[in-house]
Design a protein around this motif. Structure first.
Motif, PDB file in Angstrom:
ATOM      1  N   GLY A  81      40.844  52.661  41.596  1.00  0.00           N
ATOM      2  CA  GLY A  81      39.981  51.929  42.520  1.00  0.00           C
ATOM      3  C   GLY A  81      39.368  52.832  43.574  1.00  0.00           C
ATOM      4  N   LEU A  82      40.161  53.748  44.117  1.00  0.00           N
ATOM      5  CA  LEU A  82      39.661  54.670  45.141  1.00  0.00           C
ATOM      6  C   LEU A  82      38.585  55.591  44.571  1.00  0.00           C
ATOM      7  CD1 LEU A  82      40.024  55.690  48.066  1.00  0.00           C
ATOM      8  CD2 LEU A  82      41.666  57.321  47.172  1.00  0.00           C
ATOM      9  N   ILE A  83      38.814  56.102  43.377  1.00  0.00           N
ATOM     10  CA  ILE A  83      37.830  56.993  42.756  1.00  0.00           C
ATOM     11  C   ILE A  83      36.546  56.226  42.443  1.00  0.00           C
ATOM     12  CG2 ILE A  83      37.354  58.370  40.690  1.00  0.00           C
ATOM     13  CD1 ILE A  83      40.326  59.207  40.757  1.00  0.00           C
ATOM     14  N   MET A  84      36.685  54.996  41.942  1.00  0.00           N
ATOM     15  CA  MET A  84      35.499  54.180  41.671  1.00  0.00           C
ATOM     16  C   MET A  84      34.720  53.902  42.949  1.00  0.00           C
ATOM     17  SD  MET A  84      36.799  51.405  38.870  1.00  0.00           S
ATOM     18  CE  MET A  84      35.365  50.407  39.118  1.00  0.00           C
ATOM     19  N   PHE A  85      35.427  53.677  44.034  1.00  0.00           N
ATOM     20  CA  PHE A  85      34.794  53.392  45.320  1.00  0.00           C
ATOM     21  C   PHE A  85      33.902  54.548  45.748  1.00  0.00           C
ATOM     22  CE2 PHE A  85      34.702  53.328  49.950  1.00  0.00           C
ATOM     23  CZ  PHE A  85      34.405  52.003  50.219  1.00  0.00           C
ATOM     24  N   TYR A  86      34.378  55.773  45.591  1.00  0.00           N
ATOM     25  CA  TYR A  86      33.600  56.927  46.022  1.00  0.00           C
ATOM     26  C   TYR A  86      32.571  57.368  44.982  1.00  0.00           C
ATOM     27  CZ  TYR A  86      36.370  57.484  50.186  1.00  0.00           C
ATOM     28  OH  TYR A  86      36.958  57.267  51.404  1.00  0.00           O
ATOM     29  N   GLN A  87      32.785  57.041  43.723  1.00  0.00           N
ATOM     30  CA  GLN A  87      31.847  57.445  42.697  1.00  0.00           C
ATOM     31  C   GLN A  87      30.611  56.557  42.682  1.00  0.00           C
ATOM     32  OE1 GLN A  87      33.169  57.153  38.646  1.00  0.00           O
ATOM     33  NE2 GLN A  87      31.695  58.675  37.949  1.00  0.00           N
ATOM     34  N   ASP A  88      30.797  55.254  42.817  1.00  0.00           N
ATOM     35  CA  ASP A  88      29.680  54.324  42.708  1.00  0.00           C
ATOM     36  C   ASP A  88      29.750  53.312  43.845  1.00  0.00           C
ATOM     37  OD1 ASP A  88      27.558  52.794  41.897  1.00  0.00           O
ATOM     38  OD2 ASP A  88      28.437  52.171  39.992  1.00  0.00           O
ATOM     39  N   ALA A  89      28.760  53.343  44.724  1.00  0.00           N
ATOM     40  CA  ALA A  89      28.754  52.458  45.893  1.00  0.00           C
ATOM     41  C   ALA A  89      28.595  50.990  45.505  1.00  0.00           C
ATOM     42  CB  ALA A  89      27.628  52.862  46.844  1.00  0.00           C
ATOM     43  N   ASN A  90      28.078  50.723  44.315  1.00  0.00           N
ATOM     44  CA  ASN A  90      27.871  49.336  43.881  1.00  0.00           C
ATOM     45  C   ASN A  90      29.146  48.674  43.376  1.00  0.00           C
ATOM     46  OD1 ASN A  90      25.132  49.586  44.451  1.00  0.00           O
ATOM     47  ND2 ASN A  90      24.728  50.429  42.409  1.00  0.00           N
ATOM     48  N   LYS A  91      30.215  49.432  43.210  1.00  0.00           N
ATOM     49  CA  LYS A  91      31.459  48.897  42.658  1.00  0.00           C
ATOM     50  C   LYS A  91      32.540  48.752  43.722  1.00  0.00           C
ATOM     51  CE  LYS A  91      30.744  50.519  37.975  1.00  0.00           C
ATOM     52  NZ  LYS A  91      31.323  51.222  36.836  1.00  0.00           N
ATOM     53  N   LYS A  92      32.147  48.474  44.959  1.00  0.00           N
ATOM     54  CA  LYS A  92      33.127  48.372  46.037  1.00  0.00           C
ATOM     55  C   LYS A  92      34.081  47.207  45.835  1.00  0.00           C
ATOM     56  CE  LYS A  92      30.628  50.645  49.731  1.00  0.00           C
ATOM     57  NZ  LYS A  92      30.131  50.569  51.094  1.00  0.00           N
ATOM     58  N   THR A  93      33.557  46.061  45.417  1.00  0.00           N
ATOM     59  CA  THR A  93      34.438  44.899  45.242  1.00  0.00           C
ATOM     60  C   THR A  93      35.420  45.138  44.099  1.00  0.00           C
ATOM     61  OG1 THR A  93      32.768  43.834  43.856  1.00  0.00           O
ATOM     62  CG2 THR A  93      32.789  43.253  46.199  1.00  0.00           C
ATOM     63  N   GLU A  94      34.933  45.750  43.007  1.00  0.00           N
ATOM     64  CA  GLU A  94      35.822  46.043  41.884  1.00  0.00           C
ATOM     65  C   GLU A  94      36.887  47.059  42.290  1.00  0.00           C
ATOM     66  OE1 GLU A  94      35.543  47.632  37.272  1.00  0.00           O
ATOM     67  OE2 GLU A  94      33.698  47.212  38.388  1.00  0.00           O
ATOM     68  N   ALA A  95      36.492  48.027  43.109  1.00  0.00           N
ATOM     69  CA  ALA A  95      37.445  49.035  43.587  1.00  0.00           C
ATOM     70  C   ALA A  95      38.522  48.390  44.444  1.00  0.00           C
ATOM     71  CB  ALA A  95      36.710  50.114  44.375  1.00  0.00           C
ATOM     72  N   PHE A  96      38.125  47.480  45.338  1.00  0.00           N
ATOM     73  CA  PHE A  96      39.107  46.782  46.169  1.00  0.00           C
ATOM     74  C   PHE A  96      40.037  45.937  45.317  1.00  0.00           C
ATOM     75  CE2 PHE A  96      37.083  47.768  50.207  1.00  0.00           C
ATOM     76  CZ  PHE A  96      38.159  47.721  51.066  1.00  0.00           C
ATOM     77  N   GLU A  97      39.504  45.301  44.274  1.00  0.00           N
ATOM     78  CA  GLU A  97      40.341  44.482  43.393  1.00  0.00           C
ATOM     79  C   GLU A  97      41.384  45.339  42.671  1.00  0.00           C
ATOM     80  OE1 GLU A  97      40.562  41.148  43.028  1.00  0.00           O
ATOM     81  OE2 GLU A  97      39.158  41.080  44.712  1.00  0.00           O
ATOM     82  N   LEU A  98      40.961  46.512  42.200  1.00  0.00           N
ATOM     83  CA  LEU A  98      41.909  47.404  41.526  1.00  0.00           C
ATOM     84  C   LEU A  98      42.996  47.884  42.489  1.00  0.00           C
ATOM     85  CD1 LEU A  98      39.609  49.574  39.255  1.00  0.00           C
ATOM     86  CD2 LEU A  98      41.471  48.096  38.508  1.00  0.00           C
ATOM     87  N   ALA A  99      42.590  48.245  43.703  1.00  0.00           N
ATOM     88  CA  ALA A  99      43.574  48.718  44.681  1.00  0.00           C
ATOM     89  C   ALA A  99      44.535  47.590  45.060  1.00  0.00           C
ATOM     90  CB  ALA A  99      42.864  49.254  45.914  1.00  0.00           C
ATOM     91  N   LYS A 100      44.005  46.397  45.187  1.00  0.00           N
ATOM     92  CA  LYS A 100      44.846  45.243  45.540  1.00  0.00           C
ATOM     93  C   LYS A 100      45.828  44.930  44.400  1.00  0.00           C
ATOM     94  CE  LYS A 100      44.328  40.618  47.441  1.00  0.00           C
ATOM     95  NZ  LYS A 100      43.357  39.581  47.828  1.00  0.00           N
ATOM     96  N   LYS A 101      45.348  45.020  43.167  1.00  0.00           N
ATOM     97  CA  LYS A 101      46.215  44.782  42.012  1.00  0.00           C
ATOM     98  C   LYS A 101      47.306  45.854  41.926  1.00  0.00           C
ATOM     99  CE  LYS A 101      46.009  44.005  37.042  1.00  0.00           C
ATOM    100  NZ  LYS A 101      45.158  44.017  35.846  1.00  0.00           N
ATOM    101  N   GLY A 102      46.913  47.107  42.174  1.00  0.00           N
ATOM    102  CA  GLY A 102      47.885  48.198  42.167  1.00  0.00           C
ATOM    103  C   GLY A 102      48.941  48.022  43.243  1.00  0.00           C
ATOM    104  N   LEU A 103      48.507  47.562  44.418  1.00  0.00           N
ATOM    105  CA  LEU A 103      49.444  47.326  45.507  1.00  0.00           C
ATOM    106  C   LEU A 103      50.382  46.174  45.176  1.00  0.00           C
ATOM    107  CD1 LEU A 103      50.317  48.101  48.362  1.00  0.00           C
ATOM    108  CD2 LEU A 103      48.622  46.499  49.220  1.00  0.00           C
ATOM    109  N   ALA A 104      49.849  45.142  44.522  1.00  0.00           N
ATOM    110  CA  ALA A 104      50.702  44.009  44.131  1.00  0.00           C
ATOM    111  C   ALA A 104      51.756  44.435  43.114  1.00  0.00           C
ATOM    112  CB  ALA A 104      49.841  42.888  43.564  1.00  0.00           C
TER     113      ALA A 104
END
Length: 183
Positions: A81-104
């Motif tokens: 999620g973090l790498i996606m966040f910095y690679q593509d600015a349009n995928k911020k919501t998907e990046a947050f979802e991945l990070a949230k899932k990883g944290l869960a």
């Protein structure tokens, strides 16, 4: 003698409850499933290096190979999620979802909390970033990178008491040089 053997065999087949032995605590069972085998730990270390060196496409490929074998590894999901966040600015919501899932999946991981804090910091949500960094530092109190990020956010949020405490911890750990900068 034959009935005793059958009784013992039935007890051992029934599990620890039938024999009177205690079952292992649930925390030890979940900790072993969260830990990667040595081969995959090296791949995860490469993911971290790719992120630090801003080689995002290679980092995403390594995350994909890790997640193919271990789809429930929270730290890898968070890093993806973090790498996606910095690679593509349009995928911020998907990046947050991945990070949230990883944290869960791994609430006891300082890496997951740190990644979540980095994402909040990038979105200028400093109070949430401070909460995430605080959770990360609670899990790994001697991590200099997390302490530096926490101190930075506390300074941005003008929490001077927390800022001085974080900087003091860095000083005690020996991670601040003579002129106040990080070594």
């Amino acid at each position: 003698p034959a009935p005793r053997r059958r009784r013992r065999a039935r007890r051992s087949a029934a599990g620890p409850a039938a024999t009177g032995a205690k079952a292992p605590p649930a925390s030890t069972l979940t900790d072993k499933t969260k830990e990667l085998p040595r081969k995959y730990q090296a791949i995860f270390a490469d993911v971290l290096k790719c992120y630090e060196n801003q080689k995002y496409p290679k980092g995403l490929k390594l995350c994909a190979t890790l997640l193919k074998k271990h789809p429930a590894h929270g730290q890898t999901l968070s890093m993806k999620g973090l790498i996606m966040f910095y690679q593509d600015a349009n995928k911020k919501t998907e990046a947050f979802e991945l990070a949230k899932k990883g944290l869960a999946l791994d609430m006891q991981s300082h890496v997951c909390w740190h990644v979540y804090g980095l994402l909040y910091r990038s979105n200028r949500n400093f109070p949430m970033a401070i909460k995430c960094y605080s959770n990360a530092i609670r899990l790994d109190p001697k991590n200099g990178a997390i302490l530096r990020d926490l101190a930075l956010m506390q300074g941005q949020h003008r929490d001077w008491k927390g800022y001085t405490e974080s900087r003091r911890k860095l000083l005690v750990l020996g991670l601040i040089g003579y002129f106040g900068g990080a070594l």
